[in-house]
Design an enzyme around this catalytic site. Structure first.
Site, PDB file in Angstrom:
ATOM      1  N   GLN A 149       9.506 -69.016 -47.919  1.00 16.67           N
ATOM      2  CA  GLN A 149       9.259 -68.355 -46.397  1.00 16.67           C
ATOM      3  C   GLN A 149       7.831 -68.170 -46.299  1.00 16.67           C
ATOM      4  OE1 GLN A 149      12.480 -65.195 -47.213  1.00 16.67           O
ATOM      5  NE2 GLN A 149      12.665 -65.453 -44.906  1.00 16.67           N
ATOM      6  N   GLY A 189      13.859 -58.412 -48.240  1.00 14.43           N
ATOM      7  CA  GLY A 189      13.914 -59.447 -49.377  1.00 14.43           C
ATOM      8  C   GLY A 189      12.991 -60.465 -48.700  1.00 14.43           C
ATOM      9  N   CYS A 248      17.074 -62.183 -40.629  1.00 16.82           N
ATOM     10  CA  CYS A 248      16.071 -62.847 -41.881  1.00 16.82           C
ATOM     11  C   CYS A 248      14.758 -63.039 -41.157  1.00 16.82           C
ATOM     12  CB  CYS A 248      16.711 -64.432 -41.788  1.00 16.82           C
ATOM     13  SG  CYS A 248      15.477 -65.606 -42.826  1.00 16.82           S
ATOM     14  N   LEU A 249      13.746 -62.564 -42.094  1.00 13.27           N
ATOM     15  CA  LEU A 249      12.568 -62.626 -41.431  1.00 13.27           C
ATOM     16  C   LEU A 249      11.941 -63.995 -40.823  1.00 13.27           C
ATOM     17  CD1 LEU A 249      10.834 -60.217 -44.145  1.00 13.27           C
ATOM     18  CD2 LEU A 249      11.947 -59.700 -41.942  1.00 13.27           C
ATOM     19  N   HIS A 297      21.658 -64.255 -50.089  1.00 13.70           N
ATOM     20  CA  HIS A 297      20.372 -64.698 -48.830  1.00 13.70           C
ATOM     21  C   HIS A 297      19.320 -65.264 -49.278  1.00 13.70           C
ATOM     22  CE1 HIS A 297      18.969 -64.094 -44.567  1.00 13.70           C
ATOM     23  NE2 HIS A 297      18.006 -64.307 -45.468  1.00 13.70           N
ATOM     24  N   GLU A 298      18.530 -64.567 -50.289  1.00  7.97           N
ATOM     25  CA  GLU A 298      17.111 -65.179 -50.702  1.00  7.97           C
ATOM     26  C   GLU A 298      17.401 -66.431 -51.600  1.00  7.97           C
ATOM     27  OE1 GLU A 298      14.663 -63.895 -49.156  1.00  7.97           O
ATOM     28  OE2 GLU A 298      15.966 -62.126 -48.409  1.00  7.97           O
ATOM     29  N   HIS A 355      17.486 -69.376 -49.803  1.00  7.89           N
ATOM     30  CA  HIS A 355      16.013 -69.628 -49.118  1.00  7.89           C
ATOM     31  C   HIS A 355      15.533 -70.860 -50.236  1.00  7.89           C
ATOM     32  CE1 HIS A 355      15.195 -67.617 -45.543  1.00  7.89           C
ATOM     33  NE2 HIS A 355      15.689 -66.555 -45.906  1.00  7.89           N
TER      34      HIS A 355
HETATM   35 NI    NI Z   1      15.924 -64.786 -44.903  1.00  8.87          NI
END
Ligand code: NI
Length: 189
Positions: A70, A65, A114-115, A156-157, A160
């Site tokens: 991000q 995701g 998380c990226l 989670h997304e 963000h």
């Molecule tokens: Ni994330």
């Protein structure tokens, strides 16, 4: 209403191979901590233009995701592709202005990464299932009841989009430990 794969997602994913992946921001970049604004109809052409490089960034990482903030775009849209993880019946998806309209009382604990926080993982407690509403890239409204990994990823997304990172769900002690470890790692590389 159930979610079925739309040709829209397929189009942008097919283009992902031909573009450069967008760089993914890490803390303390301020955009990661901002509340992103609602997408307006006039934003759609720009979003369509950026989607292939957003998918490219997610697949390169690799991740399941990625939310617009991000990559430095403070607008409310995100992409998810669970791939072969757990539930392969969930197709890749683009969500514009997603909103959680219902949460289960039942909570679940699951490890998250998380990226934007590379190589950092922790168990996070969240509602096990949710009902989510969003707009598709072609302007249709959709609603879906998600559970398991899909529900986890959506929550989670959407975090963000509100400037929230998964570490914010942990104790201050655990959060600071992870953020310190990450900042050390990022300075080294
Ligand atoms: Ni994330």
């Amino acid at each position: 209403m159930t979610h079925t794969i739309s040709s829209d997602e397929t189009t942008y994913i097919a283009l992902a191979d031909a573009v450069s992946p967008l760089p993914i921001l890490t803390p303390p970049h301020p955009t990661l901590r901002q509340k992103a604004r609602l997408v307006q109809p006039e934003d759609i052409p720009n979003i369509q233009a950026v989607l292939p490089s957003l998918f490219a960034a997610m697949y390169k990482a690799p991740g399941i995701g990625l939310a617009a903030p991000q990559v430095g775009i403070s607008q409310r849209f995100l992409i998810i592709d669970l791939g072969q993880k757990e539930d392969s019946s969930i197709p890749p998806i683009i969500m514009i202005n997603p909103e959680i309209i219902q949460e289960s009382e039942e909570m679940a604990e699951r490890e998250e990464g998380c990226l934007s926080l590379p190589s950092q993982y922790a168990a996070v407690v969240r509602p096990e299932s949710i009902r989510v509403k969003w707009t598709t890239i072609t302007g249709e409204t959709r609603e879906y009841e998600a559970d398991g990994l899909f529900a986890r990823c959506i929550q989670h997304e959407i975090d963000h989009l509100n400037g929230v990172l998964f570490v914010d769900h942990l104790s201050a002690l655990r959060r600071n430990m992870i953020l310190r470890r990450l900042s050390k790692k990022l300075k080294q590389s």
